[in-house]
Design a protein around this motif. Sequence first.
Motif, short mmCIF file in Angstrom:
data_model
loop_
_atom_site.label_atom_id
_atom_site.label_comp_id
_atom_site.label_asym_id
_atom_site.label_seq_id
_atom_site.Cartn_x
_atom_site.Cartn_y
_atom_site.Cartn_z
N GLU A 20 0.83 -1.21 0.00
CA GLU A 20 0.00 0.00 0.00
C GLU A 20 0.86 1.25 0.00
O GLU A 20 1.74 1.41 0.84
N ARG A 21 0.58 2.15 -0.95
CA ARG A 21 1.30 3.41 -1.02
C ARG A 21 0.84 4.32 0.11
O ARG A 21 -0.32 4.33 0.48
N GLU A 39 -0.58 7.37 1.58
CA GLU A 39 -1.43 8.44 1.04
C GLU A 39 -1.02 9.80 1.57
O GLU A 39 -1.16 10.81 0.90
N ASP A 40 -0.53 9.83 2.79
CA ASP A 40 -0.13 11.10 3.40
C ASP A 40 1.00 10.80 4.38
O ASP A 40 0.78 10.21 5.42
#
Length: 183
Positions: free
Chosen positions: A63-64, A66-67
């Motif tokens: 999972e990348r 996001e913040d």
Amino acid sequence: MAMKLFMAIAALAASGAALAQTPDASRFGYGPVFAGHGPHASVAADVIIPEGTVFKHSFDGSERAEDGQNRTLIAAARFLNMHAAAGVPRENMALAVVVHGQAAQDLLTAEAYASRFDGAANPNAPLIAALVGEGVRIILCGQSAAGLGLDETADLLPGVEVALSAMTAHALLQQDGYTVNPF
């Protein structure tokens, strides 16, 4: 620094770490391996780490972030910090982070990252440099790189290795005695 620590603790809570509803930042700190990455708390543990224990451990991240920074990369830094703080010699710890899927984009150079994310700076670059500097292997799935249109030579931060696939990387690491983080 306090806000950075709070955000890291919030990321731990979101990743399923056993923290109270409201994180108690006062129990968490950094070091001794990384001064600004991998927050951990001292714990009066019942499960004792035997003297001479050697950890060969791998993490899997798809999972990348996001913040902020990628949770799997933070977990690797936390593993080194908390075990070194608990007395495990640094030379007794070998870590690898296998990255695939959208998380591959967290391994991009400043230029490649900025071109994909509206000129933004890659918040993972300092953490990746610190991990690689401590001998942590960061291994990218070549299949994910191809699927995302990444140039395995020009687009990746220094020290990032490319494997045929994440499955290949995990199989080779396990054959070399690495355990896999289950979460």
